[in-house]
Design a protein around this motif. Structure first.
Motif, PDB file in Angstrom:
ATOM      1  N   VAL A  45       0.842  -1.205   0.000  1.00 41.41           N
ATOM      2  CA  VAL A  45       0.000   0.000   0.000  1.00 41.41           C
ATOM      3  C   VAL A  45       0.874   1.251   0.000  1.00 41.41           C
ATOM      4  N   VAL A  46       1.908   1.263   0.829  1.00 41.77           N
ATOM      5  CA  VAL A  46       2.803   2.421   0.906  1.00 41.77           C
ATOM      6  C   VAL A  46       3.550   2.598  -0.413  1.00 41.77           C
ATOM      7  N   SER A  47       3.960   1.497  -1.018  1.00 47.15           N
ATOM      8  CA  SER A  47       4.635   1.569  -2.315  1.00 47.15           C
ATOM      9  C   SER A  47       3.711   2.181  -3.372  1.00 47.15           C
ATOM     10  N   LEU A  48       2.457   1.750  -3.380  1.00 49.94           N
ATOM     11  CA  LEU A  48       1.480   2.336  -4.311  1.00 49.94           C
ATOM     12  C   LEU A  48       1.250   3.814  -4.009  1.00 49.94           C
ATOM     13  N   PHE A  49       1.229   4.149  -2.711  1.00 48.24           N
ATOM     14  CA  PHE A  49       1.083   5.555  -2.324  1.00 48.24           C
ATOM     15  C   PHE A  49       2.200   6.391  -2.929  1.00 48.24           C
ATOM     16  N   PHE A  50       3.450   5.940  -2.795  1.00 48.31           N
ATOM     17  CA  PHE A  50       4.570   6.738  -3.298  1.00 48.31           C
ATOM     18  C   PHE A  50       4.568   6.823  -4.823  1.00 48.31           C
ATOM     19  N   LYS A  51       4.142   5.767  -5.479  1.00 39.86           N
ATOM     20  CA  LYS A  51       4.032   5.812  -6.942  1.00 39.86           C
ATOM     21  C   LYS A  51       2.964   6.829  -7.349  1.00 39.86           C
ATOM     22  N   ASP A  52       1.798   6.738  -6.719  1.00 39.59           N
ATOM     23  CA  ASP A  52       0.694   7.637  -7.037  1.00 39.59           C
ATOM     24  C   ASP A  52       1.002   9.074  -6.621  1.00 39.59           C
ATOM     25  N   SER A  53       1.576   9.240  -5.441  1.00 34.04           N
ATOM     26  CA  SER A  53       1.851  10.594  -4.950  1.00 34.04           C
ATOM     27  C   SER A  53       2.919  11.295  -5.795  1.00 34.04           C
ATOM     28  N   ALA A  54       3.886  10.540  -6.318  1.00 35.74           N
ATOM     29  CA  ALA A  54       4.886  11.150  -7.203  1.00 35.74           C
ATOM     30  C   ALA A  54       4.205  11.700  -8.458  1.00 35.74           C
ATOM     31  N   ARG A  55       3.246  10.940  -8.975  1.00 41.25           N
ATOM     32  CA  ARG A  55       2.475  11.403 -10.141  1.00 41.25           C
ATOM     33  C   ARG A  55       1.667  12.645  -9.798  1.00 41.25           C
ATOM     34  N   LEU A  56       1.041  12.646  -8.615  1.00 39.32           N
ATOM     35  CA  LEU A  56       0.239  13.802  -8.208  1.00 39.32           C
ATOM     36  C   LEU A  56       1.104  15.040  -7.991  1.00 39.32           C
ATOM     37  N   VAL A  57       2.289  14.868  -7.421  1.00 41.31           N
ATOM     38  CA  VAL A  57       3.213  15.995  -7.234  1.00 41.31           C
ATOM     39  C   VAL A  57       3.586  16.584  -8.596  1.00 41.31           C
ATOM     40  N   THR A  58       3.868  15.718  -9.557  1.00 40.52           N
ATOM     41  CA  THR A  58       4.187  16.180 -10.913  1.00 40.52           C
ATOM     42  C   THR A  58       3.001  16.928 -11.516  1.00 40.52           C
ATOM     43  N   ASN A  59       1.793  16.409 -11.313  1.00 41.50           N
ATOM     44  CA  ASN A  59       0.597  17.088 -11.822  1.00 41.50           C
ATOM     45  C   ASN A  59       0.447  18.481 -11.216  1.00 41.50           C
ATOM     46  N   ILE A  60       0.722  18.595  -9.936  1.00 40.51           N
ATOM     47  CA  ILE A  60       0.622  19.898  -9.270  1.00 40.51           C
ATOM     48  C   ILE A  60       1.670  20.848  -9.819  1.00 40.51           C
ATOM     49  N   GLU A  61       2.899  20.368  -9.977  1.00 38.29           N
ATOM     50  CA  GLU A  61       3.964  21.204 -10.546  1.00 38.29           C
ATOM     51  C   GLU A  61       3.574  21.713 -11.925  1.00 38.29           C
ATOM     52  N   GLN A  62       3.043  20.817 -12.749  1.00 39.66           N
ATOM     53  CA  GLN A  62       2.654  21.193 -14.104  1.00 39.66           C
ATOM     54  C   GLN A  62       1.497  22.184 -14.087  1.00 39.66           C
ATOM     55  N   ALA A  63       0.528  21.962 -13.209  1.00 38.74           N
ATOM     56  CA  ALA A  63      -0.610  22.882 -13.122  1.00 38.74           C
ATOM     57  C   ALA A  63      -0.153  24.266 -12.673  1.00 38.74           C
ATOM     58  N   MET A  64       0.767  24.316 -11.720  1.00 40.89           N
ATOM     59  CA  MET A  64       1.246  25.604 -11.227  1.00 40.89           C
ATOM     60  C   MET A  64       2.019  26.347 -12.314  1.00 40.89           C
ATOM     61  N   GLU A  65       2.715  25.592 -13.149  1.00 39.13           N
ATOM     62  CA  GLU A  65       3.492  26.205 -14.227  1.00 39.13           C
ATOM     63  C   GLU A  65       2.596  26.621 -15.392  1.00 39.13           C
ATOM     64  N   LYS A  66       1.690  25.724 -15.770  1.00 37.33           N
ATOM     65  CA  LYS A  66       0.853  25.947 -16.954  1.00 37.33           C
ATOM     66  C   LYS A  66      -0.310  26.890 -16.686  1.00 37.33           C
ATOM     67  N   TYR A  67      -0.824  26.876 -15.446  1.00 40.39           N
ATOM     68  CA  TYR A  67      -1.993  27.692 -15.109  1.00 40.39           C
ATOM     69  C   TYR A  67      -1.685  28.583 -13.907  1.00 40.39           C
ATOM     70  N   PRO A  68      -0.850  29.605 -14.128  1.00 43.21           N
ATOM     71  CA  PRO A  68      -0.501  30.482 -13.011  1.00 43.21           C
ATOM     72  C   PRO A  68      -1.766  31.120 -12.422  1.00 43.21           C
ATOM     73  N   LYS A  69      -1.853  31.080 -11.131  1.00 44.51           N
ATOM     74  CA  LYS A  69      -2.944  31.696 -10.377  1.00 44.51           C
ATOM     75  C   LYS A  69      -4.303  31.022 -10.558  1.00 44.51           C
TER      76      LYS A  69
END
Length: 152
Positions: A45-69
């Motif tokens: 479960v923790v391994s799946l969490f880290f796999k999924d959370s890494a993807r979510l962190v990347t999504n947040i980074e991309q959203a912050m870059e692509k859609y400022p504010k």
């Protein structure tokens, strides 16, 4: 004797994760779901969490870059990460996700950036600590049952 020592080290590490606020009771509930048929359930479960959370962190980074504010978009992505944190008992990460969401609600872009860096730092620290914990458990061999930090 070596196995008992490894078990004590794992128990001590787990207790420190609770004492330092990295984990909460939800983590014990995940461990309680382990049985003879799935002795590595929590680690999986923790391994799946880290796999999924890494993807979510990347999504947040991309959203912050692509859609400022676009605070609503940022907040929606962070809510997904926060839910994942909650599901495994990642308390410190969950708290930082909440801080990020509060900054979104205030439309505070700098606050979002600052707390997002904290989210990523807590993610990396938690990953390292839980990898160490599960490595100790693997070295020690199967346990009879999960233990609560107060009962170790």
């Amino acid at each position: 004797m070596e196995y008992a020592n490894l078990r004590r080290q794992a128990a001590s590490l787990k207790r420190s994760l609770f004492d330092q606020g990295y984990l909460d009771e939800q983590f014990c509930q995940v461990e309680d779901l382990q049985d003879e048929a799935s002795p590595n359930f929590a680690e999986e479960v923790v391994s799946l969490f880290f796999k999924d959370s890494a993807r979510l962190v990347t999504n947040i980074e991309q959203a912050m870059e692509k859609y400022p504010k676009d605070f609503n978009r940022w907040d929606a992505h962070m809510q997904q990460l926060r839910g994942s944190c909650f599901s495994i008992g990642a308390s410190k990460m969950n708290n930082e996700c909440t801080s990020f969401r509060n900054s979104c609600g205030e439309e505070n872009a700098e606050g979002c950036r600052r707390t997002f860096q904290k989210v990523k730092r807590e993610h990396a620290i938690l990953r390292q600590k839980l990898e160490s914990y599960f490595q100790l458990l693997r070295q020690a061999g199967p346990a009879r049952a999960a233990t609560r930090p107060g009962s170790m």
